[in-house]
Design an enzyme around this catalytic site. Structure first.
Site, short mmCIF file in Angstrom:
data_model
loop_
_atom_site.label_atom_id
_atom_site.label_comp_id
_atom_site.label_asym_id
_atom_site.label_seq_id
_atom_site.Cartn_x
_atom_site.Cartn_y
_atom_site.Cartn_z
N ASP A 2 0.84 -1.20 0.00
CA ASP A 2 0.00 0.00 0.00
C ASP A 2 0.87 1.25 0.00
OD1 ASP A 2 0.71 -0.86 2.69
OD2 ASP A 2 -0.51 0.81 3.41
N GLU B 9 -0.13 -0.89 5.78
CA GLU B 9 0.96 -0.40 6.63
C GLU B 9 0.88 1.10 6.82
OE1 GLU B 9 5.15 1.03 7.47
OE2 GLU B 9 3.74 1.54 5.89
#
Length: 299
Positions: free
Chosen positions: A77, A142
């Site tokens: 991400d 994250e």
């Protein structure tokens, strides 16, 4: 295709997925972009002959070898693109002249994730048999809360030892921690709406406030006025290195006459930035702002 060209190709391809957090949908807890990016990574790993597993769109796993487990933790991400790009942030453009790949996530952390996967492939193709079970674990949240690793820990087996290719090289022995604080102020200021910033760990590069027009202050603080709003434009950077960006919130606070709040937030009014250890000084970066029913909220 040699290993270097393969790395360029795969990093360019994976950058093209906008894997910033989006509203969830069925089977896609962090949105379609993050899910498609995870599927791409796992299918690529499977094409290299590795065992893979998709943890319901939260995280993925690539397994190599047998024995005691050893983790490599990466993430797919990214934070939102933000503004000020001179290249398409999700274009994956390969700049052969300057020897760069342009795109969000090239360094944090899609590039390192791909490089790790290709390093495992190189070892495998050359007949290397690891003495441990290497588990390349890639998360999809994250940057926005770590729900990916929480889900993995609940449904998988997290090794006791490992490393994360998500920092400078060649050696990192400590990583800067982060504490997100929510601050609320109730100033007596005449404005009707205020917003700025996209993520707490991303220096705010755009802030706007609906208020009265003051030409002198606009010029003094470098703002523009459009559609009844004073607009501030800054420069994005990672929240851990605010000195590398230009925070757009500061001039808006000054424009509104909120000098005391500006001093607290941007001139170490809390007297905390002198705290330090061998890794460096503590930094403070207020990056998201919006109005509330009785004032201003900052994160």
């Amino acid at each position: 295709m040699n290993s270097f060209d393969e790395a360029l190709k795969r990093i360019s391809e994976i950058i093209k997925f906008d894997s910033s957090q989006q509203p969830p949908s069925e089977g896609m807890p962090f949105g379609k972009g993050a899910y498609d990016c995870l599927e791409y990574f796992l299918k690529l790993a499977a094409s290299y002959g590795f065992e893979t597993k998709n943890y319901d769109g939260y995280a993925g796993e690539v397994i190599y070898g047998e024995g005691e487990e050893f983790a490599v933790l990466a993430h797919l991400d990214v934070v939102p693109a933000g503004g000020g790009w001179t290249h398409d942030p999700f274009g994956g453009e390969i700049d052969t002249v300057n020897k760069k790949i342009w795109g969000r996530g090239a360094m944090d952390d899609k590039g390192p994730a791909i490089i790790t996967l290709l390093a495992m492939k190189e070892l495998k193709d050359n007949g290397f048999v690891p003495k441990k079970k290497i588990k390349l674990i890639v998360g999809c949240n994250e940057e926005s809360g770590w729900a990916c690793i929480d889900y993995y820990k609940a449904h998988g087996s997290l090794p006791d030892t490992g490393f994360s290719p998500d920092a400078d090289f060649p050696v990192i022995y400590a990583e800067k921690g982060i504490l997100q604080l929510e601050l609320n102020f109730a100033p007596f200021v005449d404005f009707s709406s205020l917003r700025g910033g996209e993520r707490a760990n991303m220096v705010c590069d755009y802030c706007e406030v609906t208020c009265r027009k003051d030409d002198k202050k606009l010029e003094k603080y470098g703002l523009e006025f459009k559609d009844g709003k004073a607009v501030s434009r800054g420069k994005s950077a990672h929240g851990s290195t605010p000195e590398m960006g230009v925070n757009a919130i500061k001039p808006v606070l000054l424009y509104l006459g909120l000098n005391d709040i500006e001093k607290l937030l941007f001139e170490d009014g809390f007297n905390i930035c002198s705290l330090c250890d061998e890794t460096g000084k503590l930094t403070f970066s207020p990056n998201v702002i919006h109005e509330t029913d009785d004032g201003i909220n900052l994160i």
